[in-house]
Design a protein around this motif. Structure first.
Motif, short mmCIF file in Angstrom:
data_model
loop_
_atom_site.label_atom_id
_atom_site.label_comp_id
_atom_site.label_asym_id
_atom_site.label_seq_id
_atom_site.Cartn_x
_atom_site.Cartn_y
_atom_site.Cartn_z
N CYS A 1 -13.11 -55.50 -3.25
CA CYS A 1 -12.61 -56.85 -3.53
C CYS A 1 -12.75 -57.74 -2.30
N LEU A 2 -12.45 -57.20 -1.14
CA LEU A 2 -12.56 -57.99 0.10
C LEU A 2 -14.01 -58.38 0.36
N ASP A 3 -14.94 -57.49 0.04
CA ASP A 3 -16.36 -57.82 0.22
C ASP A 3 -16.72 -59.04 -0.61
N CYS A 4 -16.19 -59.13 -1.82
CA CYS A 4 -16.48 -60.28 -2.69
C CYS A 4 -15.79 -61.54 -2.18
N LEU A 5 -14.52 -61.44 -1.81
CA LEU A 5 -13.78 -62.61 -1.37
C LEU A 5 -14.32 -63.17 -0.06
N ALA A 6 -14.90 -62.30 0.77
CA ALA A 6 -15.45 -62.77 2.06
C ALA A 6 -16.60 -63.75 1.84
N ASN B 1 3.14 -59.51 4.34
CA ASN B 1 3.17 -58.08 4.64
C ASN B 1 3.36 -57.35 3.31
N PHE B 2 2.23 -56.85 2.75
CA PHE B 2 2.26 -56.28 1.41
C PHE B 2 1.96 -54.78 1.48
N LEU B 3 3.00 -53.97 1.44
CA LEU B 3 2.85 -52.52 1.45
C LEU B 3 2.55 -52.03 0.04
N ALA B 4 1.67 -51.03 -0.05
CA ALA B 4 1.27 -50.50 -1.36
C ALA B 4 0.96 -51.67 -2.30
N CYS B 5 0.10 -52.56 -1.83
CA CYS B 5 -0.12 -53.84 -2.50
C CYS B 5 -0.71 -53.70 -3.90
N THR B 6 -1.37 -52.58 -4.20
CA THR B 6 -1.97 -52.45 -5.52
C THR B 6 -0.93 -52.29 -6.62
N GLN B 7 0.33 -52.05 -6.24
CA GLN B 7 1.38 -51.98 -7.25
C GLN B 7 1.66 -53.36 -7.86
N HIS B 8 1.18 -54.41 -7.18
CA HIS B 8 1.32 -55.77 -7.70
C HIS B 8 0.14 -56.16 -8.59
N LEU B 9 -0.83 -55.26 -8.71
CA LEU B 9 -2.03 -55.54 -9.49
C LEU B 9 -2.11 -54.58 -10.68
N ASN B 10 -2.99 -54.89 -11.61
CA ASN B 10 -3.21 -53.98 -12.72
C ASN B 10 -3.86 -52.70 -12.23
N GLU B 11 -3.78 -51.66 -13.03
CA GLU B 11 -4.37 -50.38 -12.63
C GLU B 11 -5.86 -50.55 -12.35
N GLU B 12 -6.52 -51.32 -13.18
CA GLU B 12 -7.92 -51.68 -12.94
C GLU B 12 -7.96 -53.15 -12.53
N PHE B 13 -8.28 -53.41 -11.27
CA PHE B 13 -8.25 -54.78 -10.78
C PHE B 13 -9.58 -55.16 -10.15
N PHE B 14 -9.79 -56.48 -10.04
CA PHE B 14 -11.03 -57.01 -9.50
C PHE B 14 -10.72 -58.05 -8.43
N ALA B 15 -11.78 -58.60 -7.83
CA ALA B 15 -11.61 -59.57 -6.75
C ALA B 15 -10.82 -60.79 -7.21
N THR B 16 -11.04 -61.22 -8.46
CA THR B 16 -10.32 -62.38 -8.96
C THR B 16 -8.82 -62.11 -9.06
N ASP B 17 -8.44 -60.86 -9.33
CA ASP B 17 -7.02 -60.49 -9.40
C ASP B 17 -6.39 -60.54 -8.01
N LEU B 18 -7.11 -60.02 -7.02
CA LEU B 18 -6.60 -60.07 -5.64
C LEU B 18 -6.52 -61.51 -5.16
N GLU B 19 -7.52 -62.31 -5.52
CA GLU B 19 -7.53 -63.73 -5.16
C GLU B 19 -6.31 -64.44 -5.74
N ALA B 20 -6.02 -64.20 -7.01
CA ALA B 20 -4.87 -64.82 -7.66
C ALA B 20 -3.57 -64.38 -7.01
N PHE B 21 -3.49 -63.11 -6.62
CA PHE B 21 -2.29 -62.60 -5.96
C PHE B 21 -2.05 -63.30 -4.62
N LEU B 22 -3.09 -63.41 -3.81
CA LEU B 22 -2.95 -64.08 -2.51
C LEU B 22 -2.66 -65.56 -2.69
N ASN B 23 -3.29 -66.18 -3.69
CA ASN B 23 -3.06 -67.60 -3.94
C ASN B 23 -1.63 -67.86 -4.42
#
Length: 236
Positions: A146-151, A192-214
């Motif tokens: 996901c970071l590769d895409c967002l970069a 500071n987001f520990l175990a940050c994938t718990q805030h995302l769906n089990e299957e997540f994509f760059a757009t999901d991470l982007e929405a979370f940070l936004n």
């Protein structure tokens, strides 16, 4: 003093209606297929792109009205050329309003010292997103992708990653708190987001991470070229 006034006058031609027309003329000269143009049209384009020449008649040329020939030539241009011109103008405006360095790809750090250097020495306007991961821990590989895409979408953000063991703080970043995302700006910890994938769906994509940070207001506005491409798709 006179020379300075002339310089100011010439620089002023890049703004205002006359400056826009002259800039458009130059752009047409650069974008048209020169090899397949008749010689007469080449000469007309050359004159259009240099309204300040010759020097002995610069003001007269600058203030002249667009000729019928030039008008007809402008009409011949297709919509694609206009889109390119608009894209360039928007990018130039964006560059003038943007501050700080730009980056390509995700920056891999190999030590705690490198981690501290990025946090402490990066430009004060730069948002730094650090992913602390460990190979084999669920969600870490997906988050790296996901970071590769967002970069590529946010070149003014410095995306980094570091293995928990290489950071020298493996005891603080055990498997149950990975993957961890840390967000800094001007040396200050913003997220500071520990175990940050718990805030995302089990299957997540760059757009999901982007929405979370936004959702925390941690990402800047997206790059203008992407916005222009969307606008062009709407037109087409």
């Amino acid at each position: 003093m006179t020379a300075r006034l002339i310089d100011l006058e010439e620089s002023a031609t890049h703004t205002g209606p006359k400056g826009v027309i002259n800039d458009w003329r130059r752009f047409k000269l650069e974008s048209m297929d020169q090899e397949n143009l008749p010689q007469a049209k080449k000469e007309l384009l050359r004159q259009m792109s240099s309204p300040n020449r010759p020097k002995d008649d610069s003001r007269a040329n600058l203030n002249r009205k667009m000729s019928v020939q030039e008008y007809e030539l402008l009409k011949e241009e297709d919509e694609g050329c206009l889109k390119k011109y608009r894209r360039r103008c928007m990018q130039e405006m964006h560059d003038k309003l943007s501050f700080g360095p730009r980056f390509e790809g995700v920056h891999d750090m190999d030590s705690g010292e490198a981690f501290l250097e990025v946090i402490e020495k990066e430009h004060h306007s730069t948002v730094v997103v650090v992913h602390i991961y460990k190979v084999g821990v669920k969600g870490c590989e997906e988050l790296n992708n996901c970071l590769d895409c967002l970069a590529t979408e946010y070149p003014t953000v410095k995306f980094c990653r570091i293995d928990a063991v290489a950071s020298g703080a493996a005891e603080r970043f055990s498997d149950d708190v990975l993957p961890t995302l840390l967000v800094y700006k001007a040396g200050e910890l913003l997220g500071n987001f520990l175990a940050c994938t718990q805030h995302l769906n089990e299957e997540f994509f760059a757009t999901d991470l982007e929405a979370f940070l936004n959702s925390y207001g941690l990402l800047p506005e997206k790059e203008l070229p992407g916005m222009v491409d969307e606008e062009e798709n709407d037109v087409e």
